[in-house]
Motif scaffolding. Structure first.
Motif, mmCIF file in Angstrom:
data_model
loop_
_atom_site.group_PDB
_atom_site.id
_atom_site.type_symbol
_atom_site.label_atom_id
_atom_site.label_comp_id
_atom_site.label_asym_id
_atom_site.label_seq_id
_atom_site.Cartn_x
_atom_site.Cartn_y
_atom_site.Cartn_z
ATOM 1 N N MET A 70 0.848 -1.168 0.000
ATOM 2 C CA MET A 70 0.000 0.000 0.000
ATOM 3 C C MET A 70 0.899 1.239 0.000
ATOM 4 S SD MET A 70 -2.966 1.110 2.762
ATOM 5 C CE MET A 70 -3.617 -0.514 2.862
ATOM 6 N N PRO A 71 0.649 2.188 -0.875
ATOM 7 C CA PRO A 71 1.460 3.411 -0.891
ATOM 8 C C PRO A 71 1.322 4.189 0.410
ATOM 9 C CG PRO A 71 0.070 3.243 -2.855
ATOM 10 C CD PRO A 71 -0.318 2.135 -1.944
ATOM 11 N N ASP A 72 2.332 5.000 0.702
ATOM 12 C CA ASP A 72 2.342 5.760 1.954
ATOM 13 C C ASP A 72 1.166 6.713 2.075
ATOM 14 O OD1 ASP A 72 4.547 4.540 2.985
ATOM 15 O OD2 ASP A 72 5.943 5.997 2.139
ATOM 16 N N ASP A 73 0.704 7.266 0.957
ATOM 17 C CA ASP A 73 -0.395 8.214 1.037
ATOM 18 C C ASP A 73 -1.758 7.546 1.203
ATOM 19 O OD1 ASP A 73 -0.323 7.118 -1.455
ATOM 20 O OD2 ASP A 73 -0.829 8.957 -2.513
ATOM 21 N N MET A 74 -1.791 6.218 1.136
ATOM 22 C CA MET A 74 -3.049 5.483 1.256
ATOM 23 C C MET A 74 -3.098 4.623 2.510
ATOM 24 S SD MET A 74 -4.744 6.067 -1.742
ATOM 25 C CE MET A 74 -5.795 4.661 -1.869
ATOM 26 N N GLN A 75 -2.293 4.901 3.504
ATOM 27 C CA GLN A 75 -2.274 4.066 4.695
ATOM 28 C C GLN A 75 -3.431 4.403 5.627
ATOM 29 O OE1 GLN A 75 1.003 4.696 7.384
ATOM 30 N NE2 GLN A 75 1.567 6.524 6.236
ATOM 31 N N SER A 76 -3.840 3.410 6.377
ATOM 32 C CA SER A 76 -4.957 3.605 7.300
ATOM 33 C C SER A 76 -4.498 4.412 8.513
ATOM 34 C CB SER A 76 -5.501 2.254 7.743
ATOM 35 O OG SER A 76 -4.601 1.625 8.622
ATOM 36 N N PRO A 77 -5.441 4.990 9.254
ATOM 37 C CA PRO A 77 -5.060 5.732 10.467
ATOM 38 C C PRO A 77 -4.345 4.857 11.494
ATOM 39 C CG PRO A 77 -7.299 6.272 9.836
ATOM 40 C CD PRO A 77 -6.859 5.146 8.938
ATOM 41 N N ASP A 78 -4.722 3.587 11.579
ATOM 42 C CA ASP A 78 -4.047 2.677 12.507
ATOM 43 C C ASP A 78 -2.594 2.449 12.104
ATOM 44 O OD1 ASP A 78 -6.293 2.392 14.078
ATOM 45 O OD2 ASP A 78 -6.988 0.588 13.011
ATOM 46 N N ASP A 79 -2.348 2.325 10.803
ATOM 47 C CA ASP A 79 -0.974 2.152 10.329
ATOM 48 C C ASP A 79 -0.140 3.396 10.590
ATOM 49 O OD1 ASP A 79 -1.510 -0.409 9.440
ATOM 50 O OD2 ASP A 79 -1.873 0.209 7.361
ATOM 51 N N ALA A 80 -0.741 4.552 10.393
ATOM 52 C CA ALA A 80 -0.017 5.803 10.646
ATOM 53 C C ALA A 80 0.311 5.939 12.133
ATOM 54 C CB ALA A 80 -0.843 6.990 10.175
ATOM 55 N N LEU A 81 -0.620 5.578 12.996
ATOM 56 C CA LEU A 81 -0.377 5.632 14.435
ATOM 57 C C LEU A 81 0.726 4.661 14.837
ATOM 58 C CD1 LEU A 81 -1.198 6.714 17.218
ATOM 59 C CD2 LEU A 81 -2.886 4.863 17.316
ATOM 60 N N ALA A 82 0.683 3.450 14.296
ATOM 61 C CA ALA A 82 1.718 2.457 14.600
ATOM 62 C C ALA A 82 3.084 2.936 14.121
ATOM 63 C CB ALA A 82 1.371 1.122 13.951
ATOM 64 N N ARG A 83 3.127 3.561 12.959
ATOM 65 C CA ARG A 83 4.402 4.077 12.426
ATOM 66 C C ARG A 83 4.952 5.185 13.323
ATOM 67 N NH1 ARG A 83 6.272 4.220 6.716
ATOM 68 N NH2 ARG A 83 4.503 2.845 6.500
ATOM 69 N N ARG A 84 4.085 6.107 13.793
ATOM 70 C CA ARG A 84 4.533 7.178 14.682
ATOM 71 C C ARG A 84 5.033 6.625 16.012
ATOM 72 N NH1 ARG A 84 -0.112 9.823 12.738
ATOM 73 N NH2 ARG A 84 -1.237 9.321 14.652
ATOM 74 N N ARG A 85 4.338 5.635 16.544
ATOM 75 C CA ARG A 85 4.763 5.040 17.810
ATOM 76 C C ARG A 85 6.091 4.311 17.660
ATOM 77 N NH1 ARG A 85 -0.965 2.790 20.302
ATOM 78 N NH2 ARG A 85 -1.746 4.834 20.911
ATOM 79 N N PHE A 86 6.266 3.605 16.551
ATOM 80 C CA PHE A 86 7.529 2.913 16.284
ATOM 81 C C PHE A 86 8.683 3.907 16.196
ATOM 82 C CE2 PHE A 86 10.586 1.166 13.199
ATOM 83 C CZ PHE A 86 10.957 0.011 13.876
ATOM 84 N N MET A 87 8.451 5.026 15.494
ATOM 85 C CA MET A 87 9.486 6.046 15.378
ATOM 86 C C MET A 87 9.797 6.664 16.740
ATOM 87 S SD MET A 87 10.663 6.128 12.382
ATOM 88 C CE MET A 87 11.558 7.651 12.481
ATOM 89 N N MET A 88 8.784 6.880 17.572
ATOM 90 C CA MET A 88 8.997 7.455 18.899
ATOM 91 C C MET A 88 9.843 6.520 19.764
ATOM 92 S SD MET A 88 8.739 9.864 20.999
ATOM 93 C CE MET A 88 7.488 10.990 20.513
#
Length: 79
Positions: free
Chosen positions: A1-19
C-alpha cells in the motif's frame, strides 16, 4: 500500500515505532555524552557524579523506556 493510502491505525503504529526508536537513540546519545564527561573528553569539567547520572539516564532510555512505551501503547490486555 502506498504511503499516502495508509490507514489511520498504520499511521499511528508508524509514529509510535518512530517514537520508541528516537527514545532509544537519545538514550545512546546520553550514554556516550556521559562517558565523554567521565573521561574528561569535553572542553569543560563536569563532576563525575553528574557524568555517571547522565549514563544512568541514558541506560534507562535505552532499556526501560521502550518497554514501558510499548506496554502502554499495546492493544493486548496484558495488564
Amino acid at each position: 500500500m502506498p504511503d499516502d493510502m495508509q490507514s489511520p491505525d498504520d499511521a499511528l503504529a508508524r509514529r509510535r515505532f518512530m517514537m520508541i526508536n528516537l527514545v532509544r537513540l537519545s538514550g545512546v546519545v546520553f550514554i556516550l555524552g556521559g562517558l565523554a564527561m567521565a573521561n574528561d573528553a569535553l572542553p569543560f569539567q563536569v563532576p563525575d557524579i553528574v557524568a555517571y547520572g547522565v549514563v544512568i539516564i541514558g541506560m534507562v532510555g535505552v532499556f526501560a523506556l521502550p518497554i514501558l512505551l510499548s506496554r502502554a501503547w499495546s492493544t493486548n490486555s496484558r495488564r
